[in-house]
Design a protein around this motif. Structure first.
Motif, short mmCIF file in Angstrom:
data_model
loop_
_atom_site.label_atom_id
_atom_site.label_comp_id
_atom_site.label_asym_id
_atom_site.label_seq_id
_atom_site.Cartn_x
_atom_site.Cartn_y
_atom_site.Cartn_z
N LEU A 375 128.71 -4.84 49.47
CA LEU A 375 129.07 -3.59 50.12
C LEU A 375 130.17 -2.84 49.36
O LEU A 375 130.35 -1.64 49.53
CB LEU A 375 129.51 -3.85 51.56
N ARG A 376 130.89 -3.57 48.56
CA ARG A 376 131.92 -2.93 47.73
C ARG A 376 131.29 -2.16 46.57
O ARG A 376 131.72 -1.07 46.22
CB ARG A 376 132.87 -4.00 47.21
N TYR A 377 130.24 -2.74 45.99
CA TYR A 377 129.52 -2.10 44.88
C TYR A 377 128.12 -1.75 45.35
O TYR A 377 127.22 -2.59 45.35
CB TYR A 377 129.47 -3.03 43.67
N LYS A 378 127.93 -0.52 45.76
CA LYS A 378 126.67 -0.09 46.38
C LYS A 378 125.47 -0.22 45.45
O LYS A 378 124.33 -0.30 45.90
CB LYS A 378 126.79 1.37 46.86
N LYS A 379 125.72 -0.27 44.12
CA LYS A 379 124.62 -0.43 43.16
C LYS A 379 123.89 -1.76 43.36
O LYS A 379 122.75 -1.92 42.90
CB LYS A 379 125.16 -0.36 41.73
N LEU A 380 124.53 -2.70 44.01
CA LEU A 380 123.93 -4.03 44.19
C LEU A 380 122.96 -4.08 45.36
O LEU A 380 122.16 -5.02 45.46
CB LEU A 380 125.04 -5.06 44.40
N ILE A 381 123.01 -3.10 46.26
CA ILE A 381 122.15 -3.13 47.44
C ILE A 381 120.67 -3.08 47.07
O ILE A 381 119.87 -3.89 47.57
CB ILE A 381 122.53 -1.99 48.41
N PRO A 382 120.23 -2.17 46.19
CA PRO A 382 118.81 -2.19 45.80
C PRO A 382 118.40 -3.50 45.14
O PRO A 382 117.26 -3.96 45.33
CB PRO A 382 118.70 -1.00 44.82
N ILE A 383 119.30 -4.09 44.37
CA ILE A 383 118.99 -5.38 43.74
C ILE A 383 118.78 -6.45 44.81
O ILE A 383 117.85 -7.27 44.72
CB ILE A 383 120.14 -5.79 42.79
N LEU A 384 119.62 -6.44 45.84
CA LEU A 384 119.49 -7.40 46.93
C LEU A 384 118.15 -7.23 47.64
O LEU A 384 117.43 -8.21 47.90
CB LEU A 384 120.64 -7.21 47.92
N LEU A 385 117.80 -6.00 47.97
CA LEU A 385 116.56 -5.75 48.70
C LEU A 385 115.34 -6.13 47.87
O LEU A 385 114.40 -6.75 48.37
CB LEU A 385 116.49 -4.28 49.11
N ALA A 386 115.35 -5.78 46.58
CA ALA A 386 114.21 -6.08 45.72
C ALA A 386 114.06 -7.57 45.47
O ALA A 386 112.96 -8.14 45.59
CB ALA A 386 114.35 -5.33 44.39
N SER A 387 115.17 -8.24 45.15
CA SER A 387 115.12 -9.67 44.85
C SER A 387 114.76 -10.48 46.08
O SER A 387 113.95 -11.41 46.02
CB SER A 387 116.47 -10.13 44.30
N GLY A 388 115.38 -10.14 47.21
CA GLY A 388 115.08 -10.84 48.45
C GLY A 388 113.64 -10.64 48.87
O GLY A 388 112.94 -11.59 49.26
N GLY A 389 113.16 -9.40 48.77
CA GLY A 389 111.77 -9.12 49.15
C GLY A 389 110.78 -9.86 48.28
O GLY A 389 109.75 -10.36 48.77
N LEU A 390 111.07 -9.96 46.98
CA LEU A 390 110.17 -10.66 46.05
C LEU A 390 110.04 -12.14 46.43
O LEU A 390 108.93 -12.68 46.53
CB LEU A 390 110.69 -10.51 44.63
N GLY A 391 111.18 -12.79 46.63
CA GLY A 391 111.14 -14.21 47.02
C GLY A 391 110.54 -14.39 48.39
O GLY A 391 109.80 -15.37 48.64
N GLY A 392 110.83 -13.48 49.32
CA GLY A 392 110.28 -13.57 50.67
C GLY A 392 108.77 -13.51 50.67
O GLY A 392 108.10 -14.19 51.46
N ALA A 393 108.19 -12.70 49.77
CA ALA A 393 106.73 -12.60 49.67
C ALA A 393 106.13 -13.94 49.26
O ALA A 393 105.11 -14.38 49.84
CB ALA A 393 106.36 -11.52 48.65
N PHE A 394 106.74 -14.62 48.30
CA PHE A 394 106.23 -15.92 47.86
C PHE A 394 106.33 -16.96 48.96
O PHE A 394 105.41 -17.74 49.20
CB PHE A 394 106.99 -16.40 46.61
#
Length: 623
Positions: A375-394
């Motif tokens: 939350l301190r570095y907002k650039k990391l939020i899309p990375i979190l959503l993309a990475s989490g979603g990818l693993g969640g799909a598997f």
């Protein structure tokens, strides 16, 4: 910036005088009650160099400014026509929504149970490892005893939920537990096996196995709390002791068995079936949606509302929600590692990242990563959503399930089945998040530049004023309370857990007395007596904040024995508080102990004691 100017800017950014119903302050933050939260410029406040962070909670708009909060508050009240305290309550404003109240109720019910649930879940995971390695026979007596140790809390979970839910709603917790116990009593459970129609007073009764359920009790205790208030109001004091519990049990046990229980089970089963339906239609899409949404639910504080659904799924072929959310959890850990590898020149950020990473890997606690880094570095939020979603799909494709409550850490991997599918999913999330974070980075040039100028920053301490280790001095600070040590990052308040106020520890008190941990002066004593600031003779500034959000009690259950500006000796009794009374009001007594001028020291190192008293150190300050 002086306090007057800061106060004026904050008032303007929350929407001006016309948008403010009332204002109070606690030890660290200005607590505004606003007419419209949408009128406040939250982004501008969050990025303001003199503001630590902004928190919206319990219908309040909280602006965290740190130690100077009292002075800023005084300037605002002096220069603006704003009502203090709850004077403006009649002025309307945004009320806490029903949904928020429901999730707060669920969260408050489950928070005290998490240690027991997590501990039992870890034993389940350990048993899975031991049987997998053929170290322990699943048919042995030893296994049976250990399995009972891990399964007991889940079987009798309705009783525990009855107790904590009643306590959250300020009803008698043991009557709440007794309502649940009535539905687990052998005479009632025997009805489940009976064939044919069964009834209670000629009303058809659907006998259900209530072991491990939570939804029925959440509904039942909410009704019981209201019933108890009515009964107490109209029952003479001379017979309240037995009459109120007696009538409560006579009404609530049958009512739960006849109505609340079946209704809650149907709703819970319906939600679970809906998720299964989504998985059947598109496991990939469902995995992406759940994993991507999970961090958002955590930030909003409503993730505990999912816990009852997950627990209910244990008896329906296993829970599929928790494994998918693990992808988001491990994505956060990957981000922490990526930040650590990338931020080679920022030692403070590296230190925060590695500590947060270890907290996630070993304990499954990722709030320091989420609040302190992402939350301190907002650039990391899309990375979190993309990475989490990818693993969640598997994980969804592999149909991974879990049959007990566990935090998502490296030690609980054996609790998931199939384990291979789970490991593949979390590994993909972790690796993707690490690589993307390392490539893209977290820091924005403008923001980092501002931080390097020495302005307040969230979740990371500034560069130490002294960097020569050879000339460093160490000062051990004795504990101001008697109780159990709690890592600061585990405190359920992002302002404290993120380190925004400074480094330190927290104590879960077992005795309601605050002692002076050193010779010094009372720098500030809040009128509500829930927080006290001290300054040692050698310059250490300490904040002792008794409980979380206890400013709302307005001094109730607190007594002070010193005054602001008074000189104190080590061991002096400063404040007393009623632990049971505070908890009955629905507040936690976890007490952060913070070195608020952390930036003037090389480090603040917590002690390794699990239990502390006034003779044992809570941390060491390195000068």
């Amino acid at each position: 910036m002086d306090n007057k100017q800061l106060g004026n800017e904050i008032v303007e950014l929350v929407g001006g005088e016309g948008n403010i119903i009332s204002l109070v302050h606690c030890a660290t933050r200005l607590r505004f009650k606003l007419r419209k939260h949408s009128e406040a410029n939250k982004d501008a406040l969050t990025n303001h160099p003199e503001v630590i962070t902004v928190v919206e909670k319990g219908g309040q708009f909280q602006v965290v400014v740190g130690n100077r909060v009292g002075k800023v508050y005084s300037e605002i009240m002096k220069n603006h026509a704003i009502k203090g305290g709850d004077e403006g309550a009649e002025g309307g404003g945004e009320k806490v929504s029903v949904v928020s109240r429901v999730f707060e109720y669920i969260s408050g019910t489950f928070s005290p149970l998490i240690p027991a649930l997590a501990g039992a879940g870890m034993i389940k995971a350990l048993l899975a490892v031991l049987t997998l390695l053929n170290v322990l026979d699943a048919k042995s007596t030893t296994y049976a005893v250990l399995n009972a140790a891990s399964g007991g809390v889940f079987y009798f979970l309705p009783v525990f939920v009855g107790i904590t839910a009643a306590r959250k709603l300020n009803a008698n917790p043991f009557v709440g537990g007794a309502i649940a116990a009535g539905l687990l009593e052998p005479n009632f459970t025997a009805l489940i096996e009976q064939s044919g129609n069964i009834n209670f007073l000629n009303i058809p009764l659907l006998a259900i196995d209530y072991s491990s359920t939570v939804f029925p009790m959440l509904i039942a205790i909410a009704i019981y709390a209201m019933l108890e208030k009515v009964l107490k109001k109209y029952t003479p004091d001379t017979i309240q002791l037995f009459f109120v519990p007696m009538i409560s049990l006579l009404i609530m046990v049958p009512l739960t068995a006849l109505a609340f229980g079946p209704f809650a089970e149907y709703v819970s089963a319906g939600i679970g079936s809906g998720i299964v339906f989504m998985l059947d239609k598109s496991a990939i899409l469902t995995g992406i949606l759940i994993a991507a949404a999970w961090p958002i639910l955590v930030i909003l504080g409503v993730h505990w509302g999912i816990t009852p659904i997950s627990i209910a799924n244990f008896s329906r072929g296993g829970d599929m929600i928790n494994p998918i959310t693990a992808a988001a959890t491990f994505a956060q850990m990957g981000i922490a590692l990526g930040v650590y590898l990338r931020a080679r020149k920022n030692k403070n950020l590296q230190s925060l990242s590695i500590a947060a990473l270890l907290s996630g890997l070993f304990a499954g606690v990722t709030e320091p990563i989420l609040y302190g880094i992402i939350l301190r570095y907002k650039k990391l939020i899309p990375i979190l959503l993309a990475s989490g979603g990818l693993g969640g799909a598997f994980i969804a494709v592999f149909d991974v399930r879990v049959f007990t409550f566990v935090f998502n850490s490296m030690f609980t991997i054996p609790a998931y089945s199939p384990m291979v599918g789970y490991v593949i999913g979390i590994s993909i999330s972790f690796a993707a998040a690490t690589i993307l974070t390392f490539i893209i980075g977290a820091e924005g040039k403008k923001k980092e530049g501002k931080k390097e100028e020495g302005k307040a920053e969230v979740a990371a301490t500034a560069e130490p004023a002294v960097t020569n280790m050879k000339n460093s001095q160490k000062t051990e600070l004795s504990s101001p309370l008697v109780g159990e040590m709690v890592p600061l990052e585990n405190v359920e308040d992002p302002v404290f857990s993120s380190g925004a106020m400074g480094k330190g520890v927290a104590v879960e008190p077992t005795e309601g007395i605050v002692y002076a941990p050193f010779d010094g002066e009372v720098s500030i004593l809040f009128p509500t007596k829930h927080a006290i600031g001290l300054k040692s003779d050698d310059g250490i500034e300490l904040l002792i904040h008794v409980g979380l959000d206890t400013v709302q009690l307005d001094g109730k259950h607190f007594s002070a024995y010193v005054s602001q500006g008074e000189k104190v000796k080590k061991g002096t009794k400063l404040v007393t508080f009623d632990i049971e009374g505070i908890q009955k009001e629905g507040y936690q007594t976890t007490t952060p102990v913070i070195v608020t001028n952390t930036d003037q020291y090389l480090d603040v190192v917590p002690s390794t004691f699990k239990h502390v008293n006034s003779k044992e150190p809570v941390f060491t300050v390195i000068k």
